[in-house]
Design an enzyme around this catalytic site. Structure first.
Site, mmCIF file in Angstrom:
data_model
loop_
_atom_site.group_PDB
_atom_site.id
_atom_site.type_symbol
_atom_site.label_atom_id
_atom_site.label_comp_id
_atom_site.label_asym_id
_atom_site.label_seq_id
_atom_site.Cartn_x
_atom_site.Cartn_y
_atom_site.Cartn_z
ATOM 1 N N SER A 1 -7.691 0.173 0.560
ATOM 2 C CA SER A 1 -8.012 1.212 1.536
ATOM 3 C C SER A 1 -6.976 2.318 1.404
ATOM 4 C CB SER A 1 -7.997 0.627 2.958
ATOM 5 O OG SER A 1 -8.288 1.621 3.912
ATOM 6 N N HIS B 1 -4.265 -4.218 0.211
ATOM 7 C CA HIS B 1 -4.008 -4.813 1.516
ATOM 8 C C HIS B 1 -4.478 -6.264 1.510
ATOM 9 C CE1 HIS B 1 -2.525 -1.563 4.053
ATOM 10 N NE2 HIS B 1 -3.407 -0.750 3.496
ATOM 11 N N ARG C 1 -13.845 3.597 12.790
ATOM 12 C CA ARG C 1 -12.916 4.614 13.312
ATOM 13 C C ARG C 1 -13.171 5.957 12.635
ATOM 14 N NH1 ARG C 1 -7.437 3.808 10.707
ATOM 15 N NH2 ARG C 1 -8.660 4.783 9.053
ATOM 16 N N GLU D 1 -3.247 -8.643 2.842
ATOM 17 C CA GLU D 1 -3.001 -9.267 4.149
ATOM 18 C C GLU D 1 -4.136 -9.016 5.137
ATOM 19 O OE1 GLU D 1 -1.814 -5.052 4.987
ATOM 20 O OE2 GLU D 1 -1.783 -6.409 3.250
ATOM 21 N N CYS E 1 0.827 -1.213 0.000
ATOM 22 C CA CYS E 1 0.000 0.000 0.000
ATOM 23 C C CYS E 1 0.868 1.273 0.000
ATOM 24 C CB CYS E 1 -0.986 -0.033 1.162
ATOM 25 S SG CYS E 1 -2.429 1.036 0.853
ATOM 26 N N LYS F 1 -11.669 8.354 -1.381
ATOM 27 C CA LYS F 1 -10.987 7.195 -0.824
ATOM 28 C C LYS F 1 -11.479 5.914 -1.483
ATOM 29 C CE LYS F 1 -9.827 4.803 3.471
ATOM 30 N NZ LYS F 1 -9.974 4.742 4.943
#
Length: 328
Positions: free
Chosen positions: A192, A239, A253, A241, A142, A163
């Site tokens: 992300s 991502h 969040r 992972e 990323c 985003k």
């Protein structure tokens, strides 16, 4: 074969509860084998979550992996306890005279900043330069991929209109590359990020080779996976992972911060954040990391002090040595 980690690392108990074979250092020393030396430069805020994510996706590899956790010295972590960092992490200064088979450089939530504005950028530059002579293959993730492309190859990052968050479809462009071994023509992966890279510059750079890109009508995901120097440098924009709940944590969040984020695409059933997210990328993620470790295992010298500079693996080798003619 197991991942070798420090005896008291909290991730150990969680991995064992998932039937993932881990081994502490004491037991590993009784086995007559040289484990692959894998360093993880963890610059994500929630370091324990990232540790667990990365150890999980590397857990199916059949060779022992000796894990070294690294953090940057020039940034004060506020989301991970000092005791955890002191007990389980080292800095580049502690390992700069050592050699590693593989290095993972994680992402970080600093995308909106210019690279040079990041407080640990100078230290990261030193680490990336060191990786060219002390690491066989470096896997950049990323923002770490954007940083690596910028430092090593002069590729700039670009702000996206909004985003990119969710689970997107990606297309394998060159499935004969070892990093894509066993993959289907299309695979799912989490994204992300607020930024992408200058794709024209990537495609026009003779040292870089694009092997996967976004293929989802819902968003312009763009270039996803880039190789350089016979896979000794790998740049993954997403991502893969991530675990099932990671995007959920990020979404909630951001809600708590009043950012009013979009619901992550193709993630919650019926786009309902109260429902358990779907997990649709674990198989391809495991394959990707196992393929990377195979590249490392097949290419790294037994004696790591004999490691050649990354530039030894030229662009010509990138297009030749890691192809699989029988993979249709």
């Amino acid at each position: 074969m197991p991942i070798i980690i420090q005896r008291d690392l909290p991730a150990k108990q969680i991995l064992q509860s998932e039937n993932i074979f881990v081994m502490d250092e004491d037991r590993a020393t009784t086995q007559e084998i040289r484990p692959l030396q894998i360093a993880i430069l963890n610059i994500m805020p929630l370091k324990e979550d990232t540790e667990l994510d990365l150890l999980r996706v590397m857990s199916n590899f059949p060779i022992q992996l000796q894990i070294t956790l690294l953090t940057v010295k020039s940034h004060q972590s506020v989301h991970t306890t000092v005791s955890h960092l002191n007990q389980f992490y080292q800095t580049w200064g502690d390992v700069k005279d050592k050699y590693f088979d593989g290095l993972i450089i994680t992402g970080a939530p600093v995308e909106k900043m210019e690279f040079e504005e990041v407080d640990y950028w100078k230290e990261l530059e030193c680490i990336m330069e060191w990786s060219k002579t002390h690491v066989y293959s470096t896997f950049h993730l990323c923002w770490g991929a954007q940083a690596g492309l910028y430092y090593h190859h002069g590729i700039k990052k670009l702000m996206l209109p909004a985003k990119l968050s969710g689970i997107y479809r990606h297309k394998v462009i060159h499935r004969k590359k070892m990093i894509m071994r066993g993959m289907d023509d299309f695979f799912m992966a989490p994204q992300s990020r607020y930024t992408g890279v200058d794709e024209e510059a990537v495609r026009n750079n003779p040292e870089l080779y694009v092997v996967a890109e976004g293929a989802d009508d819902a968003a312009d995901v763009g270039i996803t996976l880039v190789l350089a120097y016979s896979s000794r440098q790998i740049f993954m924009m997403g991502h893969t992972e991530y675990d099932r709940m990671d995007l959920d944590k990020e979404y909630k969040r951001d809600l708590a911060k009043g950012i009013n984020p979009d619901i992550p695409y193709n993630y919650y059933p019926d786009d309902d954040p109260s429902k358990k997210p779907n997990l649709s990328w674990r198989l391809s993620s495991n394959a990707l990391y196992s393929n990377w470790l195979n590249i490392v295992y097949e290419g790294t010298p037994y004696d790591l002090t004999e490691l050649k500079d990354v530039s030894y693996d030229s662009y010509t080798r990138l297009h030749g040595n890691d192809e699989e003619p029988n993979d249709q």
